[in-house]
Design a protein around this motif. Structure first.
Motif, PDB file in Angstrom:
ATOM      1  N   ARG A 108       1.747   6.620  -7.021  1.00 17.43           N
ATOM      2  CA  ARG A 108       0.683   7.556  -7.436  1.00 17.43           C
ATOM      3  C   ARG A 108       1.086   9.012  -7.178  1.00 17.43           C
ATOM      4  O   ARG A 108       0.848   9.887  -8.023  1.00 17.43           O
ATOM      5  N   GLU A 109       1.673   9.273  -6.024  1.00 20.61           N
ATOM      6  CA  GLU A 109       2.115  10.632  -5.707  1.00 20.61           C
ATOM      7  C   GLU A 109       3.191  11.102  -6.690  1.00 20.61           C
ATOM      8  O   GLU A 109       3.168  12.241  -7.148  1.00 20.61           O
ATOM      9  N   TYR A 143       1.027   4.058  -2.964  1.00 21.15           N
ATOM     10  CA  TYR A 143       0.813   5.472  -2.632  1.00 21.15           C
ATOM     11  C   TYR A 143       1.951   6.331  -3.189  1.00 21.15           C
ATOM     12  O   TYR A 143       1.712   7.373  -3.816  1.00 21.15           O
ATOM     13  N   SER A 186       0.822  -1.212   0.000  1.00 23.27           N
ATOM     14  CA  SER A 186       0.000   0.000   0.000  1.00 23.27           C
ATOM     15  C   SER A 186       0.857   1.263   0.000  1.00 23.27           C
ATOM     16  O   SER A 186       0.565   2.222  -0.717  1.00 23.27           O
ATOM     17  N   LYS A 187       1.907   1.277   0.798  1.00 23.35           N
ATOM     18  CA  LYS A 187       2.811   2.426   0.830  1.00 23.35           C
ATOM     19  C   LYS A 187       3.490   2.621  -0.523  1.00 23.35           C
ATOM     20  O   LYS A 187       3.641   3.746  -0.998  1.00 23.35           O
TER      21      LYS A 187
END
Length: 89
Positions: free
Chosen positions: A19-20, A16, A12-13
């Protein structure tokens, strides 16, 4: 079970962060893909981050010294995963 939860958090990290990075640098972002286990895992994470529709370019630096099977792997999955691949020799 504890290990699965830990790996889920790491995944998940990673998603994230991908995407960022895309939203911050989408006009100049690319991912290196050597066909090795680590960079192929990154391809998987990028695909997962964008639900299979990958907006990021991938770059393969082709030394022309790889095994034929690696080129077959690259070509097969580039097509199957609909990747935007730039091959630099």
């Amino acid at each position: 079970m504890i290990n699965d939860s830990y790996l889920d958090k790491l995944e998940s990290k990673s998603i994230y962060i991908i995407r960022e990075a895309y939203w911050e640098y989408k006009d100049s972002l690319a991912v290196l893909w050597s066909m090795g286990k680590d960079s192929t895992t990154l391809v998987h994470l990028v695909r997962k981050a964008f639900l299979g529709v990958v907006p990021i370019y991938f770059i393969h630096i082709d030394t022309t010294f790889k095994f034929r099977e690696i080129y077959e792997f690259r070509d097969k999955y580039t097509k199957e995963w609909n990747l935007k691949l730039i091959v630099a020799k």
